[in-house]
Design an enzyme around this catalytic site. Structure first.
Site, PDB file in Angstrom:
ATOM      1  N   ARG A 146       0.865  -1.173   0.000  1.00 40.25           N
ATOM      2  CA  ARG A 146       0.000   0.000   0.000  1.00 40.25           C
ATOM      3  C   ARG A 146       0.905   1.226   0.000  1.00 40.25           C
ATOM      4  O   ARG A 146       2.005   1.205   0.552  1.00 40.25           O
ATOM      5  CB  ARG A 146      -0.892   0.037   1.239  1.00 40.25           C
ATOM      6  N   LYS A 170      -2.292  -2.163   8.004  1.00 39.57           N
ATOM      7  CA  LYS A 170      -3.495  -1.686   8.685  1.00 39.57           C
ATOM      8  C   LYS A 170      -3.636  -2.363  10.046  1.00 39.57           C
ATOM      9  O   LYS A 170      -3.283  -3.520  10.203  1.00 39.57           O
ATOM     10  CB  LYS A 170      -4.732  -1.985   7.833  1.00 39.57           C
ATOM     11  N   HIS A 239      -2.088   2.366  -6.222  1.00 42.15           N
ATOM     12  CA  HIS A 239      -3.031   1.260  -6.055  1.00 42.15           C
ATOM     13  C   HIS A 239      -3.142   0.435  -7.332  1.00 42.15           C
ATOM     14  O   HIS A 239      -3.352  -0.775  -7.279  1.00 42.15           O
ATOM     15  CB  HIS A 239      -4.402   1.776  -5.633  1.00 42.15           C
ATOM     16  N   ARG A 242      -0.269  -1.935  -7.162  1.00 44.11           N
ATOM     17  CA  ARG A 242      -0.535  -2.978  -6.154  1.00 44.11           C
ATOM     18  C   ARG A 242      -1.549  -3.976  -6.697  1.00 44.11           C
ATOM     19  O   ARG A 242      -1.407  -5.191  -6.502  1.00 44.11           O
ATOM     20  CB  ARG A 242      -1.042  -2.312  -4.868  1.00 44.11           C
ATOM     21  N   HIS A 265      -4.401  -8.684   3.862  1.00 46.24           N
ATOM     22  CA  HIS A 265      -5.853  -8.618   4.024  1.00 46.24           C
ATOM     23  C   HIS A 265      -6.308  -9.477   5.194  1.00 46.24           C
ATOM     24  O   HIS A 265      -5.921 -10.633   5.306  1.00 46.24           O
ATOM     25  CB  HIS A 265      -6.561  -9.098   2.758  1.00 46.24           C
ATOM     26  N   TYR A 274      -9.972  -7.804  -4.919  1.00 46.28           N
ATOM     27  CA  TYR A 274      -8.816  -7.136  -5.480  1.00 46.28           C
ATOM     28  C   TYR A 274      -8.155  -7.920  -6.611  1.00 46.28           C
ATOM     29  O   TYR A 274      -7.361  -7.383  -7.359  1.00 46.28           O
ATOM     30  CB  TYR A 274      -7.756  -6.897  -4.394  1.00 46.28           C
TER      31      TYR A 274
END
Length: 298
Positions: A146, A170, A239, A242, A265, A274
């Site tokens: 990211r 994250k 993005h 990615r 994820h 994705y």
């Protein structure tokens, strides 16, 4: 009466909540649409609106072509409005509380095919900025980072001897990722130039022309610049790179769980969104694996 109560709510949002003019415009537009629906159904007071009415309203604006995300926002405005009405003791129940909008579809960027990737990652390195930009793009594509993870990298996160790096994703979850050969070469070249921009005490792996940690916006601008200069179709941004990494990895390996780990994820359903396999590849897998799909020997 209904219009006056709606005006009081909008005044409350502007003065007590101090929402931005843009957000206020959204609230006003969404609630005026709801008011029009209520008037059409001849409901004299806000308290006369039931959950069934709210569901009918959501279905109506869906038929009118409103996207799932816009319907979600509209229902959120209606729920907030009824909380205000309840606070003022004008209604006893919130009829919108249990009504859910259709799930908004997630629009993903187009992937770059391998030829476009090759062109993009063949930029001419002639100075510190071009060396930095190449290393940034190679690393995103190599490890599926990211952009927030990329700009947060410090020199100490790299394990060059192990061909890996540690990244904070994250939820402050750390994961270890492999770094490919081409990305390692680009990093080596960037290190040859890095001291032209940054002092040795600067911990950030990637720095701006002023010597501080590079920003997300700068990364986005530089990638867009190289995309245009090299004639890449569509806008090039982090993005998209990615997403290309994820798609190419899944197409080559078919290992959804591994791609999930690499991308960081929490839920595998996010990885399924994705990434994608083209139908031809799926047919090949099916034909080779399913016992009743395989052709009989002659």
């Amino acid at each position: 009466m209904k219009e006056a109560q709606l005006e009081q709510f909008l005044h409350y949002l502007a003065t007590e909540r101090q929402l931005s003019p843009h957000t206020l415009n959204n609230y006003s537009r969404d609630l005026l649409r709801f008011l029009e629906f209520v008037e059409e159904h001849r409901l004299a007071q806000w308290a006369d609106v039931s959950a069934r009415h709210v569901r009918q309203f959501a279905a109506q604006i869906h038929r009118q072509g409103l996207a799932g995300k816009s319907i979600q926002r509209t229902l959120s405005a209606v729920r907030s409005f009824y909380r205000f009405l309840a606070r003022e003791q004008w209604v006893e129940q919130n009829p919108a509380e249990a009504v859910q909008a259709p799930k908004a579809s997630r629009k993903l960027p187009n992937t770059l095919d391998t030829d476009q990737i090759t062109r993009l990652l063949d930029i001419p390195v002639s100075d510190a900025l071009s060396a930095r930009d190449l290393a940034i793009m190679e690393l995103i594509y190599s490890s599926g980072l990211r952009v927030s993870e990329l700009v947060g990298l410090d020199m100490q996160n790299l394990e060059l001897a192990e061909h890996s790096l540690r990244v904070l994703g994250k939820g402050n979850k750390e994961r270890e990722l492999p770094v490919g050969r081409k990305a390692l070469q680009a990093l080596d070249r960037w290190f040859d130039y890095r001291d032209q921009l940054a002092d040795y005490t600067q911990p950030a792996l990637f720095v701006s022309s002023r010597g501080g940690r590079i920003s997300v916006r700068t990364v986005q601008q530089r990638m867009e610049y190289w995309g245009k200069r090299l004639g890449i179709t569509g806008r090039v941004h982090p993005h998209r790179l990615r997403h290309s990494f994820a798609s190419h990895m899944l197409e080559s390996s078919g290992d959804l769980r591994a791609v999930q780990e690499l991308l960081g994820h929490e839920d595998i359903s996010t990885t399924q969104i994705y990434t994608h396999l083209d139908f031809q590849h799926l047919m090949q897998v099916y034909s080779g694996a399913h016992p009743r799909a395989q052709k009989k020997d002659k």
